[in-house]
Design an enzyme around this catalytic site. Structure first.
Site, mmCIF file in Angstrom:
data_model
loop_
_atom_site.group_PDB
_atom_site.id
_atom_site.type_symbol
_atom_site.label_atom_id
_atom_site.label_comp_id
_atom_site.label_asym_id
_atom_site.label_seq_id
_atom_site.Cartn_x
_atom_site.Cartn_y
_atom_site.Cartn_z
ATOM 1 C CB SER A 125 -0.960 -0.044 1.185
ATOM 2 O OG SER A 125 -1.997 0.898 1.034
ATOM 3 C CG HIS A 160 -5.210 -1.532 -1.580
ATOM 4 N ND1 HIS A 160 -4.902 -2.574 -0.742
ATOM 5 C CD2 HIS A 160 -4.620 -0.416 -1.053
ATOM 6 C CE1 HIS A 160 -4.171 -2.111 0.267
ATOM 7 N NE2 HIS A 160 -3.981 -0.827 0.092
#
Length: 232
Positions: A125, A160
């Protein structure tokens, strides 16, 4: 000296029994049986539960884990402290805040030196997009935005890709209109391995997780699926 970045789409440390990413990035790439691995949890505000999962996962692998703190007492000799580790892992959270803190302390320059020395860098991330020229982030409330990052790897990055519904259309739109340069996206459970700034391969720890390359073509985003290697 080859320079390595492993950009993970998400789910870093989420599966305690599946340490594929950890073994690949922070053990095999170092060439050491018991590497010293530094975790930098700045983006999460140094969440203690996150740090605990890190220690548990890397201790199980036989690594020697450590953590760099900016919210408590920070090492006086920061450069020497960081460069003493064999690999560096960065956690998720608020990328914009993380980069601001790093730059204030001069960690951005230290990480570039570690990279040039061949220390494998990686993370999930925020710890994925931070290495690129630009990353797609939710650091600011509201729509996803493009954030200038460290630029160790050319192009852009979006994590993601399969788990957050706005990621794919936003990244495609930004590539299509030229807001961000061509780049790569990763589903949760997929890691993108770059060697000397060039894409090398994708590795997945989940059965259906994929990687993606996006390019600007005739005013639109051309998306190409990349089948990851799935070690048993």
């Amino acid at each position: 000296m080859k320079k390595h970045v492993l950009a993970m789409g998400g789910a870093f440390l989420a599966d305690p029994d599946n340490n594929l990413h950890l073994e690949y990035a922070f053990k095999s790439l170092t060439g050491r049986d018991a590497p010293k691995v530094l975790f930098i949890p700045t983006a999460s505000g140094e969440n203690e539960a996150y740090q605990l999962r890190f220690y548990q996962a890397f201790t199980r692998l036989g690594c020697k884990p450590g953590v760099l703190s900016f919210f408590k007492r920070t090492p006086q000799q920061l450069r020497e402290f960081v460069l003493d580790y064999d690999a560096i892992a960065v956690g998720g959270g608020n990328t914009r805040t993380m980069l601001a803190i790093w730059r204030d302390w001069g960690l951005d320059a230290i990480l570039r030196e570690a990279y040039d020395r061949g220390v494998p860098l990686g993370g999930s991330s925020a710890g994925s997009i931070c290495w690129f020229e630009r990353g797609i982030t939710d650091s600011i409330a509201g729509p996803l935005t493009a954030l200038p990052c460290l630029g160790l790897v050319p192009g852009s990055n979006c994590p993601h890709y399969d788990s957050e519904k706005d990621r794919r259309p936003t990244f495609q739109a930004m590539i299509g209109c030229g807001d961000v340069p061509d780049g790569y996206a990763a589903d949760d459970g997929t890691a993108l391995h770059f060697v000397d700034g060039v894409f090398h391969e994708a590795v997945a720890s989940r059965p259906k997780a994929m990687a993606w390359r996006l390019r600007h073509v005739n005013g639109a985003a051309e998306e190409t699926a990349i089948e990851p290697r799935r070690p048993s």
